[in-house]
Design an enzyme around this catalytic site. Sequence first.
Site, PDB file in Angstrom:
ATOM      1  N   TRP A 141       0.846  -1.198   0.000  1.00  0.00           N
ATOM      2  CA  TRP A 141       0.000   0.000   0.000  1.00  0.00           C
ATOM      3  C   TRP A 141       0.887   1.257   0.000  1.00  0.00           C
ATOM      4  CZ3 TRP A 141      -4.072   1.149   4.410  1.00  0.00           C
ATOM      5  CH2 TRP A 141      -4.984   2.107   3.955  1.00  0.00           C
ATOM      6  N   HIS A 190      12.789  -4.698   3.757  1.00  0.00           N
ATOM      7  CA  HIS A 190      12.357  -5.253   5.051  1.00  0.00           C
ATOM      8  C   HIS A 190      13.541  -5.303   6.014  1.00  0.00           C
ATOM      9  CE1 HIS A 190       8.386  -6.105   3.748  1.00  0.00           C
ATOM     10  NE2 HIS A 190       8.621  -7.213   3.080  1.00  0.00           N
ATOM     11  N   ARG A 240      -5.497  -9.137   0.704  1.00  0.00           N
ATOM     12  CA  ARG A 240      -6.324 -10.186   1.290  1.00  0.00           C
ATOM     13  C   ARG A 240      -7.628  -9.576   1.785  1.00  0.00           C
ATOM     14  NH1 ARG A 240      -7.345 -12.448   6.304  1.00  0.00           N
ATOM     15  NH2 ARG A 240      -6.170 -10.764   7.276  1.00  0.00           N
TER      16      ARG A 240
HETATM   17  P1  A3P Z   1      -4.311  -8.432   5.346  1.00  0.00           P
HETATM   18  O1  A3P Z   1      -3.641  -9.750   5.132  1.00  0.00           O
HETATM   19  O2  A3P Z   1      -4.608  -8.166   6.802  1.00  0.00           O
HETATM   20  O3  A3P Z   1      -5.520  -8.211   4.496  1.00  0.00           O
HETATM   21  P2  A3P Z   1       2.406  -6.136   2.850  1.00  0.00           P
HETATM   22  O4  A3P Z   1       2.164  -5.341   1.629  1.00  0.00           O
HETATM   23  O5  A3P Z   1       3.351  -5.477   3.824  1.00  0.00           O
HETATM   24  O6  A3P Z   1       2.736  -7.555   2.561  1.00  0.00           O
HETATM   25  O7  A3P Z   1       1.021  -6.140   3.665  1.00  0.00           O
HETATM   26  C1  A3P Z   1      -0.097  -6.841   3.178  1.00  0.00           C
HETATM   27  C2  A3P Z   1      -1.324  -6.399   3.956  1.00  0.00           C
HETATM   28  O8  A3P Z   1      -1.729  -5.077   3.526  1.00  0.00           O
HETATM   29  C3  A3P Z   1      -2.514  -7.313   3.709  1.00  0.00           C
HETATM   30  O9  A3P Z   1      -3.265  -7.288   4.928  1.00  0.00           O
HETATM   31  C4  A3P Z   1      -3.233  -6.567   2.572  1.00  0.00           C
HETATM   32  O10 A3P Z   1      -4.582  -6.942   2.409  1.00  0.00           O
HETATM   33  C5  A3P Z   1      -3.074  -5.134   3.041  1.00  0.00           C
HETATM   34  N1  A3P Z   1      -3.256  -4.131   1.971  1.00  0.00           N
HETATM   35  C6  A3P Z   1      -2.647  -4.098   0.759  1.00  0.00           C
HETATM   36  N2  A3P Z   1      -3.067  -3.040   0.057  1.00  0.00           N
HETATM   37  C7  A3P Z   1      -3.953  -2.371   0.827  1.00  0.00           C
HETATM   38  C8  A3P Z   1      -4.736  -1.197   0.653  1.00  0.00           C
HETATM   39  N3  A3P Z   1      -4.707  -0.487  -0.465  1.00  0.00           N
HETATM   40  N4  A3P Z   1      -5.556  -0.816   1.673  1.00  0.00           N
HETATM   41  C9  A3P Z   1      -5.600  -1.531   2.812  1.00  0.00           C
HETATM   42  N5  A3P Z   1      -4.876  -2.657   3.043  1.00  0.00           N
HETATM   43  C10 A3P Z   1      -4.068  -3.070   2.060  1.00  0.00           C
END
Ligand code: A3P
Length: 288
Positions: free
Chosen positions: A47, A106, A245
Amino acid sequence: VDGQRIRYKGFWFKLEFITASEAIRAHYTPLPSDIILASFPKTGTTWLKALTSSILRHSSPLSSSSKDLDYLNPHEIVPFLEIEIFGENPSKDITEISCPSVFSTHLPLSFLPETVKTSGCRVIYITRHPADTFVSLWHLYNKFGTEISIRQAFDEFCKGLVPAGPYFEHVLEFWEARDRVMFVTYEDLKANPEETVRRIAEFLGCKIIVEKIVKECSFEKLKNTSKERGEGVHWSGTKYDMFFRKGVVGDWKNHLTQEMMKELEDLADLKWRGSGLDLNIFNRSASQ
Ligand code: A3P
């Protein structure tokens, strides 16, 4: 050493990440125009990447050099520092990367070169409540078919036995550098996206129309675009659409017991004591 991972300077990583981080420390001197998006896995990295790309794309002073950024495909346009540059198949020479360079990582702050703090480059750290971070990670384990119970996975998370773990130390390092690092929470972004995006843009020196960026990078928009594009695979082996997700705050309630939450609270108390950091940072703006 535990399975595939090695504990190095207090953090668990696969060997190639450790090698990459040493190469980065030795060879990478950030330019003042560099932007580093740092995070613990599953805290909102994708995000933040999309938002940053979108901000750069729409901002007037940087639009010429960032016109090729495709904010809808954040993994391709914001490479992982450790993978793209010094990973197994380095695809770019650090000197060839055009300005402004945007990276994601990371790695903990102590694994990055000291010059990250002094070169004038901008570092944004995104973090998320440990309970939701763990639940997101747990779902990813499931997608990979990892045969481990939630209790066992939770115990490993608490012990720090996860990629880039321990979580608490990772967050603490960036928190302690927050006079030089912009500190953002997933919960801030969810509760108050316009205000948080405005702060990020200001930090990057960009003038933008906040609402446009927030809309472009909404969960649904990013998820649908990723689905439409289909087959993209992240360096970790994760398909792009797996990064979207549920995208909510508080999903931990569907997976963790109150006792597990208490364990996380006790750990935060123990590990963050005296630093001014506590779990309240994750409900600050939600309660505003
Ligand atoms: P969840 O598994 O709780 O849904 P990363 O990008 O660090 O791997 O994090 C992934 C998490 O960020 C996931 O959480 C994903 O759904 C959530 N995510 C990705 N894009 C998003 C957005 N635009 N708004 C809100 N959550 C988002």
